[in-house]
Write an enzyme that holds these catalytic residues in place. Structure first.
Site: not given
Ligand code: FAD
Length: 396
Positions: A115, A118, A150, A233, A366
């Site tokens: 996928q 991100s 992933s 998902e 969140e």
């Molecule tokens: C094990 C694992 C596998 C993954 N696999 C995939 C994959 O295969 N493909 C893919 O595309 N992605 C994948 N991801 C990515 C995952 O979807 C993102 O990490 C996730 O959507 C969070 O985005 P970010 O890491 O950019 O955090 P951010 O968006 O920067 O968020 C940081 C923190 O701020 C909080 N926050 C942000 N905005 C708000 C809001 N409006 N209100 C309240 N709180 C908020 C978040 O909840 C979080 O706690 C994976 C992640 C993990 C950990």
């Protein structure tokens, strides 16, 4: 069951018996191909596309009868993204040609999917993706960077969201694509996690070519298509456990039963509480699955994913405490590239560390609370200042 439903169930049993008689169970890919061709992959899909056009509720009967016969099933853990996310999205938004071309190899797992959603600046705010797809000739040229992908190291295909029009507000300028991971412009680099393993990757896309025939949904409609994938998902993550004690509570309950030396009366109440919560989550998942049989998943799946993540982290913490010092013994930091996440077959230390990702992957807790607040409870939405501003004019 009505008489009509009884007739359908009998017909299905006949088709299953024929499939079992005519095919060799020891060759999973061929057997799954034959199952797809017999319309027994996803019974609610149209004939010729892996289904029989039946109500989805009949799928449970097919799965149960084939499992009871010892038939190989689809590779849910190795190809979770293909089966749980790409397939339902292609089925809902794909052209006839796309369905014809892609659904069968997903079911047989000849095509493992990843996928590509991100990005460094677009995780929770997925609509902020900056990866650009520019139209030219018979297709699109894609440039950008994805992250946390992933299983990209094992994938033949990907679902991808890219920006095709920067001059409109962020949600309107996205398009959804099916991408060939063997394109020479794709560079997959491992990222190590807290467990020491590298399940996921950074993926760099440089002049990647995607034919227009691999665009899924209309140009500019990528957000709508991606939302359907994300709903699937969350259900796939939160609602996949079926049998009692098949989830994270399983190894803990077994350790309690089989190793009396670990038992501590003070932990007894806590174990019971967690066991009941795990059972409530499992049954809620079951009920949601039954509701989904009537159509596409809604935002309620977010509640289940939220509960699953919280419970997995609490249970894995309890698991460590239960095992005392031995629970902390996770010291094998060999770099591995696993092709699936196996919570149950691993030690408590691994489970504890890996469960941290459960509240991030597939949407953070969140964000899921926001989804529940806005779309399930109907509370006032978050203030969104960037809603009507062209993406190119947003501060970055
Ligand atoms: C094990 C694992 C596998 C993954 N696999 C995939 C994959 O295969 N493909 C893919 O595309 N992605 C994948 N991801 C990515 C995952 O979807 C993102 O990490 C996730 O959507 C969070 O985005 P970010 O890491 O950019 O955090 P951010 O968006 O920067 O968020 C940081 C923190 O701020 C909080 N926050 C942000 N905005 C708000 C809001 N409006 N209100 C309240 N709180 C908020 C978040 O909840 C979080 O706690 C994976 C992640 C993990 C950990």
């Amino acid at each position: 069951m009505t008489t009509d439903e009884q007739a359908i169930a009998r017909d299905l049993s006949g088709r299953i018996a024929t499939l079992l008689e005519q095919n060799d169970l020891s060759d999973p890919a061929r057997f799954l191909g034959a199952r797809f061709d017999a319309g027994l992959a996803w019974v609610h899909f149209p004939p010729g596309r892996g289904g029989l056009g039946l109500p989805q509720s009949f799928q449970a009967q097919v799965d149960a009868e084939l499992e009871a016969a010892g038939a190989p099933g689809p590779a849910k853990s190795r190809n979770g993204i293909g089966l749980g996310m790409a397939a339902p999205t292609i089925a809902a938004f794909g052209t006839d040609e796309q369905k014809q071309k892609y659904l069968r190899p997903i079911f047989t797992s000849e095509h493992i999917y990843c996928q590509l959603f991100s990005e460094p600046g677009a995780g929770s705010d997925l609509a902020a993706v900056a990866t650009r797809a520019v139209r030219g000739g018979d297709g699109w040229t894609v440039n950008g960077q994805k992250v946390w992908t992933s299983g990209a190291q094992n994938a033949q295909r990907a679902i991808l969201v890219a920006r095709t029009d920067p001059s409109v507000p962020k949600h309107a300028g996205l398009t959804y694509f099916l991408c060939d991971m063997s394109d020479p412009g794709i560079d997959v680099r491992p990222l190590r996690q807290i467990t020491g393993e590298a399940e996921f990757n950074e993926v760099f896309l440089t002049d990647v070519h995607i034919p227009d025939s691999d665009r899924l949904g209309a140009e500019g409609q990528g957000w709508k298509v991606a939302t359907a994938t994300l709903n699937n998902e969350r259900v796939a993550i939160g609602g996949s456990a079926a049998a009692r004690e098949s989830g994270m509570i399983g190894p803990v309950a077994r350790a309690w039963r089989e190793q009396p030396g670990l038992r501590d009366p003070a932990m007894h109440d806590e174990l019971l509480r967690l066991w009941v919560e795990a059972e409530v989550a499992r049954l809620t998942g079951e009920r949601l699955r039954q509701q989904l049989e009537a159509g596409q998943p809604g935002p309620e799946g977010s509640g289940l994913k939220l509960a699953f993540a919280r419970l997995a982290q609490t249970i894995s913490g309890f698991d460590i405490e239960l095992h005392g010092e031995a629970g902390l013994r996770y010291d094998d930091w060999t770099m591995r590239r696993p092709d699936k996440v196996d919570f149950i077959g691993r030690e408590p230390g691994y489970r504890y560390l890996r469960a941290k990702g459960n509240s991030i992957e597939g949407g953070t807790s969140e964000i899921l609370r926001n989804v529940i607040a806005e779309r399930v409870l109907g509370l006032p939405p978050e203030h969104r200042v960037d809603k009507d501003i062209a993406w190119k004019d947003l501060p970055r």
